[in-house]
Write a protein that holds these residues in place. Structure first.
Motif, PDB file in Angstrom:
ATOM      1  N   VAL A 109       0.944  -1.396   0.097  1.00 59.29           N
ATOM      2  CA  VAL A 109       0.057  -0.045   0.035  1.00 59.29           C
ATOM      3  C   VAL A 109       0.764   1.185   0.143  1.00 59.29           C
ATOM      4  N   ARG A 110       2.078   1.319   0.752  1.00 59.84           N
ATOM      5  CA  ARG A 110       2.913   2.532   0.692  1.00 59.84           C
ATOM      6  C   ARG A 110       3.656   2.683  -0.643  1.00 59.84           C
ATOM      7  N   THR A 111       4.047   1.489  -1.174  1.00 61.83           N
ATOM      8  CA  THR A 111       4.663   1.649  -2.448  1.00 61.83           C
ATOM      9  C   THR A 111       3.554   2.345  -3.455  1.00 61.83           C
ATOM     10  N   ALA A 112       2.285   1.853  -3.344  1.00 59.41           N
ATOM     11  CA  ALA A 112       1.258   2.256  -4.426  1.00 59.41           C
ATOM     12  C   ALA A 112       1.153   3.982  -4.403  1.00 59.41           C
ATOM     13  N   VAL A 113       1.102   4.113  -2.993  1.00 59.77           N
ATOM     14  CA  VAL A 113       1.084   5.650  -2.837  1.00 59.77           C
ATOM     15  C   VAL A 113       2.025   6.289  -3.436  1.00 59.77           C
ATOM     16  N   ARG A 114       3.339   5.869  -3.262  1.00 60.07           N
ATOM     17  CA  ARG A 114       4.512   6.540  -3.919  1.00 60.07           C
ATOM     18  C   ARG A 114       4.633   6.535  -5.602  1.00 60.07           C
ATOM     19  N   GLN A 115       3.947   5.362  -5.832  1.00 59.30           N
ATOM     20  CA  GLN A 115       3.738   5.529  -7.421  1.00 59.30           C
ATOM     21  C   GLN A 115       2.607   6.288  -7.944  1.00 59.30           C
ATOM     22  N   GLY A 116       1.829   6.921  -7.207  1.00 63.25           N
ATOM     23  CA  GLY A 116       0.665   7.829  -7.677  1.00 63.25           C
ATOM     24  C   GLY A 116      -0.547   7.157  -7.811  1.00 63.25           C
ATOM     25  N   ALA A 117      -0.969   6.389  -7.078  1.00 69.61           N
ATOM     26  CA  ALA A 117      -2.102   5.780  -7.256  1.00 69.61           C
ATOM     27  C   ALA A 117      -3.262   6.674  -7.058  1.00 69.61           C
ATOM     28  N   ALA A 118      -4.453   6.726  -7.906  1.00 66.02           N
ATOM     29  CA  ALA A 118      -5.510   7.567  -7.320  1.00 66.02           C
ATOM     30  C   ALA A 118      -6.154   7.240  -6.118  1.00 66.02           C
ATOM     31  N   SER A 119      -6.262   5.931  -5.848  1.00 69.40           N
ATOM     32  CA  SER A 119      -6.647   5.491  -4.394  1.00 69.40           C
ATOM     33  C   SER A 119      -5.891   4.298  -3.909  1.00 69.40           C
ATOM     34  N   VAL A 120      -5.867   4.193  -2.631  1.00 71.53           N
ATOM     35  CA  VAL A 120      -5.379   2.760  -2.215  1.00 71.53           C
ATOM     36  C   VAL A 120      -5.965   2.464  -0.963  1.00 71.53           C
ATOM     37  N   LYS A 121      -6.880   1.211  -1.038  1.00 73.51           N
ATOM     38  CA  LYS A 121      -7.712   0.639   0.108  1.00 73.51           C
ATOM     39  C   LYS A 121      -6.756  -0.690   0.500  1.00 73.51           C
ATOM     40  N   CYS A 122      -6.994  -1.181   1.765  1.00 71.96           N
ATOM     41  CA  CYS A 122      -6.549  -2.176   2.102  1.00 71.96           C
ATOM     42  C   CYS A 122      -7.507  -3.187   2.753  1.00 71.96           C
ATOM     43  N   LEU A 123      -7.790  -4.511   2.092  1.00 77.18           N
ATOM     44  CA  LEU A 123      -8.860  -5.118   2.797  1.00 77.18           C
ATOM     45  C   LEU A 123      -8.450  -6.200   3.584  1.00 77.18           C
ATOM     46  N   TYR A 124      -8.755  -6.126   4.591  1.00 78.64           N
ATOM     47  CA  TYR A 124      -8.503  -7.105   5.746  1.00 78.64           C
ATOM     48  C   TYR A 124      -9.534  -7.733   6.489  1.00 78.64           C
ATOM     49  N   ARG A 125      -9.495  -9.302   6.540  1.00 79.67           N
ATOM     50  CA  ARG A 125     -10.660  -9.984   7.196  1.00 79.67           C
ATOM     51  C   ARG A 125     -10.695  -9.886   8.679  1.00 79.67           C
ATOM     52  N   ARG A 126      -9.614  -9.273   9.444  1.00 75.63           N
ATOM     53  CA  ARG A 126      -9.669  -9.129  10.993  1.00 75.63           C
ATOM     54  C   ARG A 126      -9.827  -7.386  11.207  1.00 75.63           C
ATOM     55  N   ASP A 127      -9.811  -7.438  12.583  1.00 76.80           N
ATOM     56  CA  ASP A 127      -9.812  -5.982  12.781  1.00 76.80           C
ATOM     57  C   ASP A 127      -8.369  -5.522  13.222  1.00 76.80           C
ATOM     58  N   ARG A 128      -8.368  -4.133  13.395  1.00 78.96           N
ATOM     59  CA  ARG A 128      -7.022  -3.574  13.471  1.00 78.96           C
ATOM     60  C   ARG A 128      -6.125  -4.288  14.856  1.00 78.96           C
ATOM     61  N   ALA A 129      -6.757  -4.544  15.749  1.00 85.19           N
ATOM     62  CA  ALA A 129      -6.171  -5.104  17.002  1.00 85.19           C
ATOM     63  C   ALA A 129      -5.479  -6.539  16.672  1.00 85.19           C
ATOM     64  N   ASN A 130      -6.138  -7.163  15.538  1.00 86.52           N
ATOM     65  CA  ASN A 130      -5.935  -8.639  15.257  1.00 86.52           C
ATOM     66  C   ASN A 130      -5.073  -8.790  13.966  1.00 86.52           C
ATOM     67  N   MET A 131      -4.701  -7.776  13.325  1.00 86.64           N
ATOM     68  CA  MET A 131      -3.716  -7.832  12.123  1.00 86.64           C
ATOM     69  C   MET A 131      -2.380  -8.417  12.673  1.00 86.64           C
TER      70      MET A 131
END
Length: 483
Positions: free
Chosen positions: A305-327
């Motif tokens: 995701v951070r590489t995509a930001v630096r490459q100039g992506a129009a938007s970047v979303k991260c899809l994860y099946r658990r919550d933040r505390a369990n990543m």
């Protein structure tokens, strides 16, 4: 901290000709390093020198952290570097990429007291960078020749660490790797904004200057079988890491624009080296201008995701099946990604991928996902995700990156060594005391034994296996002399 950083961003001295809106996250960190953060000596002086050094206990290498922090606080940087270097072959690399928030800094007594951890990783990076600049980094200390040779399969952190220690013991060391550059994931997996590639190449050049021979573009099973390598060397170490990507079983997953994380990161890193990368140049592995969805919640997903930001992506979303505390990934990396504009879609999983015709091929156009909820803990103790009925939604996507982790390749088949024992997970089976595989004189270390893990654990395994291999070869030589 953010206000302090922004104040300095506006100064003409900081970045002449750059508007505030043009500054990227790495610029903010550099400004913080230059103006807002205490010096290494001041930061090191915050160490409480507690009676139980939890930081060292939770460091896989058991670095002498309080001792080199004290030396740093006293301005004795060369001694601090020497002490740091005594337990780690790559301190400036660990200082950059270790998840300190989960290891040393996360167990700092100052952190427990609510005053913020000593920034151990930054100090480690600083003192080793200073050592390189000042010429304090010495060549590999090659021991007297023993007339025995070692073959190491894999030029990642475990293989490189073992190679250095074995060379110091006095063995001839040959490293075999299928890539064109040594370093493994240090070179091609971790983005350059986290680990500058000249830092890795500098370490490898030092090993080459110490007489370690690298055979690049060499594949076991194609250029030589494992048995042939066993005949060339007194002993072998398998330190290949794990590179097989975990897949997704969902309709439409084969559409163009759905790519593997390592392919994506490798292409970006190769471009950083100046290599010709057709799949990047034709846009396949370039996020510029695209709506990007990364699936996964580990450190590799954060790198994507951070590489995509630096490459100039129009938007970047991260899809994860658990919550933040369990990543599984670093919370610090997640916070960095959020600061850089990444949107996290927690408790969500892909169900299918939409596509549209693109000149005769299906091109991904979106992700059909569903909401998840956390149920009872699974065998690992983490709460298992389960479907949340009625929670379907869609995300626009021009590029989908699968970052669900890595598994071992079928090494017995690839290496033509069916007698090479594996576990039910496909990792190599080793003796817990000696780190030897089922083949006499063939050892294994790193992720190919423990599964996908941290670089610092690979370095630790490389250090440990070198000692076991040295003991085995010394016993073999003693037996030969006695005969």
């Amino acid at each position: 901290m953010a206000e302090t950083m922004l104040k300095f961003v506006g100064t003409a001295q900081a970045y002449p000709g750059k508007r505030e809106a043009e500054l990227r996250a790495e610029d903010f960190r550099e400004i913080a390093d230059r103006y807002a953060v205490p010096t290494a000596e001041e930061q090191a002086s915050r160490c409480s020198q507690c009676g139980v050094p939890y930081c060292s206990v939770h460091c896989p290498l058991h670095n002498h952290i309080p001792d080199w922090l004290r030396l740093t606080a006293e301005g004795r940087l060369r001694e601090a570097y020497q002490l740091s270097n005594s337990t780690s072959t790559m301190p400036e690399i660990c200082g950059r990429i270790c998840p300190q928030d989960r290891l040393c800094e996360g167990n700092c007594v100052i952190e427990f007291s609510g005053h913020g951890a000593v920034t151990i990783g930054s100090v480690e990076k600083f003192i080793t960078d200073t050592a390189w600049e000042e010429g304090w980094v010495e060549p590999v200390a090659v021991g007297p020749s023993r007339g025995q040779s070692v073959g190491i399969v894999g030029a990642g952190p475990a293989g490189l660490a073992a190679a250095e220690y074995l060379r110091e013991y006095g063995y001839d060391v040959h490293v075999y790797d299928r890539h064109d550059r040594a370093g493994g994931l240090l070179t091609y997996g971790i983005p350059g904004f986290k680990l500058e590639k000249q830092i890795v190449m500098r370490r490898i050049e030092r090993l080459e200057q110490g007489g370690i021979v690298f055979h690049m573009g060499f594949e076991i099973g194609r250029d030589a079988s494992l048995d042939e390598l066993r005949k060339r060397h007194t002993t072998l170490l398998i330190a290949t890491g794990v590179y097989k990507a975990r897949g997704i079983q969902a309709p439409g997953v084969g559409a163009q624009g759905i790519v593997e994380a390592l392919d994506y990161l490798t292409a970006s890193n190769r471009k950083g080296f100046g290599d010709a990368v057709p799949a990047f140049d034709d846009g396949t592995l370039d996020a510029n201008g695209k709506h990007v969805v990364v699936i996964g919640g580990g450190d590799t997903a954060m790198d994507c995701v951070r590489t995509a930001v630096r490459q100039g992506a129009a938007s970047v979303k991260c899809l994860y099946r658990r919550d933040r505390a369990n990543m599984p990934g670093s919370q610090r990396e997640t916070a960095n990604a959020e600061e850089e504009g990444v949107e996290f879609v927690w408790l969500s999983a892909p169900e299918a991928f939409d596509s549209k015709d693109n000149g005769g091929t299906d091109k991904v156009s979106g992700v059909r996902a569903t909401r998840m909820r956390l149920g009872a803990p699974d065998a690992s103790g983490r709460r298992a995700p389960e479907l949340d009925p009625g929670g379907a939604f869609q995300l626009q996507a021009d590029l989908v990156i699968k970052a669900l982790g890595f598994e071992p390749e079928d090494l017995p088949r690839l290496f033509g060594a069916e007698a090479l024992g594996v576990t039910r997970w496909g990792t190599l089976r080793t003796d817990g005391r000696t780190m030897m595989t089922s083949l006499d004189g063939v050892f294994a270390a790193g992720d190919i034994v423990r599964g996908a893990s941290l670089v610092v654990w690979a370095i630790r395994d490389g250090r440990d296996v070198a000692a076991h291999m040295h003991a085995w070869m010394r016993a073999r030589a003693d037996t030969a002399r006695a005969a």
